[in-house]
Scaffold this motif. Sequence first.
Motif, short mmCIF file in Angstrom:
data_model
loop_
_atom_site.label_atom_id
_atom_site.label_comp_id
_atom_site.label_asym_id
_atom_site.label_seq_id
_atom_site.Cartn_x
_atom_site.Cartn_y
_atom_site.Cartn_z
N PRO A 129 -10.62 7.48 3.23
CA PRO A 129 -10.34 8.65 2.40
C PRO A 129 -9.71 9.84 3.12
O PRO A 129 -8.81 10.48 2.55
CB PRO A 129 -11.71 9.01 1.81
CG PRO A 129 -12.43 7.70 1.75
CD PRO A 129 -11.99 6.96 2.99
N ASN B 155 1.52 3.06 -3.48
CA ASN B 155 0.56 4.16 -3.30
C ASN B 155 -0.71 3.94 -4.12
O ASN B 155 -1.29 4.86 -4.69
CB ASN B 155 1.18 5.52 -3.64
CG ASN B 155 0.32 6.68 -3.16
OD1 ASN B 155 -0.49 6.52 -2.24
ND2 ASN B 155 0.47 7.84 -3.78
N THR B 156 -1.14 2.70 -4.16
CA THR B 156 -2.40 2.31 -4.78
C THR B 156 -2.83 0.99 -4.15
O THR B 156 -2.02 0.32 -3.50
CB THR B 156 -2.27 2.16 -6.30
OG1 THR B 156 -3.58 2.00 -6.87
CG2 THR B 156 -1.42 0.95 -6.67
N ARG B 157 -4.07 0.63 -4.34
CA ARG B 157 -4.55 -0.62 -3.74
C ARG B 157 -3.86 -1.81 -4.39
O ARG B 157 -3.94 -1.99 -5.62
CB ARG B 157 -6.05 -0.73 -3.92
CG ARG B 157 -6.66 -1.95 -3.24
CD ARG B 157 -8.16 -1.93 -3.32
NE ARG B 157 -8.74 -3.02 -2.57
CZ ARG B 157 -10.04 -3.19 -2.37
NH1 ARG B 157 -10.90 -2.31 -2.89
NH2 ARG B 157 -10.50 -4.20 -1.67
N PRO C 217 2.79 9.91 1.31
CA PRO C 217 1.51 9.40 0.81
C PRO C 217 1.47 7.88 0.80
O PRO C 217 2.49 7.21 0.61
CB PRO C 217 1.44 9.96 -0.61
CG PRO C 217 2.86 10.17 -1.00
CD PRO C 217 3.57 10.58 0.26
N ALA C 218 0.30 7.33 1.03
CA ALA C 218 0.08 5.89 0.96
C ALA C 218 -1.40 5.65 0.69
O ALA C 218 -2.25 6.38 1.21
CB ALA C 218 0.49 5.21 2.27
N TRP C 219 -1.69 4.62 -0.09
CA TRP C 219 -3.10 4.27 -0.30
C TRP C 219 -3.67 3.67 0.98
O TRP C 219 -3.04 2.80 1.61
CB TRP C 219 -3.26 3.26 -1.43
CG TRP C 219 -4.70 2.87 -1.63
CD1 TRP C 219 -5.62 3.51 -2.39
CD2 TRP C 219 -5.39 1.78 -0.99
NE1 TRP C 219 -6.85 2.89 -2.28
CE2 TRP C 219 -6.73 1.82 -1.42
CE3 TRP C 219 -5.00 0.78 -0.09
CZ2 TRP C 219 -7.69 0.90 -1.01
CZ3 TRP C 219 -5.95 -0.14 0.34
CH2 TRP C 219 -7.28 -0.08 -0.12
N THR C 220 -4.85 4.11 1.37
CA THR C 220 -5.59 3.50 2.49
C THR C 220 -7.06 3.42 2.09
O THR C 220 -7.50 4.09 1.16
CB THR C 220 -5.46 4.32 3.80
OG1 THR C 220 -6.40 5.41 3.79
CG2 THR C 220 -4.05 4.87 3.99
N TRP C 221 -7.82 2.63 2.83
CA TRP C 221 -9.26 2.54 2.56
C TRP C 221 -10.04 3.64 3.26
O TRP C 221 -11.26 3.70 3.15
CB TRP C 221 -9.80 1.17 2.98
CG TRP C 221 -9.31 0.66 4.30
CD1 TRP C 221 -8.37 -0.28 4.52
CD2 TRP C 221 -9.76 1.09 5.62
NE1 TRP C 221 -8.18 -0.47 5.88
CE2 TRP C 221 -9.02 0.34 6.57
CE3 TRP C 221 -10.70 2.01 6.07
CZ2 TRP C 221 -9.20 0.50 7.94
CZ3 TRP C 221 -10.87 2.18 7.43
CH2 TRP C 221 -10.13 1.41 8.35
N GLN D 56 -4.72 9.54 3.79
CA GLN D 56 -3.99 8.80 2.76
C GLN D 56 -2.50 8.98 2.99
O GLN D 56 -1.79 9.62 2.22
CB GLN D 56 -4.41 9.30 1.38
CG GLN D 56 -5.88 9.11 1.05
CD GLN D 56 -6.21 7.64 0.83
OE1 GLN D 56 -5.64 6.98 -0.03
NE2 GLN D 56 -7.15 7.13 1.62
N ASN D 57 -2.02 8.42 4.08
CA ASN D 57 -0.61 8.61 4.43
C ASN D 57 -0.09 7.45 5.25
O ASN D 57 -0.85 6.58 5.71
CB ASN D 57 -0.42 9.94 5.17
CG ASN D 57 -1.35 10.07 6.37
OD1 ASN D 57 -1.53 9.12 7.14
ND2 ASN D 57 -1.94 11.24 6.55
N CYS E 262 0.84 -1.21 0.00
CA CYS E 262 0.00 0.00 0.00
C CYS E 262 0.87 1.25 0.00
O CYS E 262 0.53 2.27 -0.63
CB CYS E 262 -0.91 0.01 1.23
SG CYS E 262 -2.25 -1.19 1.20
#
Length: 241
Positions: free
Chosen positions: A104, A61-63, A98-102, A107-108, A57
Amino acid sequence: METSALRRHLDLEYTRLRAVLPAHDDLTSISVPSCPGWSLADLVQHVGEVYLHKVDCIRLNTRPLQEPDLSGLDPVQVLERGFALLDDCFDKHPPHDPAWTWFPPEQNVAFWIRRMAHETAVHRFDAELAVHTPTEIEAGLAEDGIDEVLTAMLVTDIEPHEYTAGRAPIEVRVPGRSWFVNFEPESLRISTEGRAATTIHGPASDLELWLYNRTRGEKLKFTGDLMGVGVLRDLMTEATK
């Protein structure tokens, strides 16, 4: 809780989890009472895979869409590899990266440090329960865990069709702090003030573990409209699957 403190808790909880695993026993033969149908091997494998997922993740930086190649690794090796890579990832990426998270609003990397601290603490309790040595979660960490599971997981995972809008609020309380679950038409909303028809209160560790459906809440007090207790329990069971 500050991210640096959560990182320290993550390290400590992982160390406790790893230490409680029997060195010479077959983990597949040890059941985990708080995770029906799981063996201790299943639990350990799950935690390791969760760690690896969070690394992706952050790295991508995306699912993540692909499963990691774990061929040839036993569950303990998956756990150890997962934590080593996660720890290295958190060393290399500051919390604001930054990092993808579920979730909204966040996002870090800091979101995943917090999430993994609580994921590890709850599953450490599961592992201890499996070998009959359960111990509580440190009060400050548990209080932060209550906040996270209500404000992020419950609010995000529960849809309006899953509850009755307009229902009287439910208060979740530890000494010195309260959360009110408000049943609004668009979504659940958590506030720090309100008037509740149902109150669930007690020590932070016991309350967090109850919210995660790990205990029956023997040390908690339930007052007011007791139907609200069942309502929140059912919603939390769905939100923490």
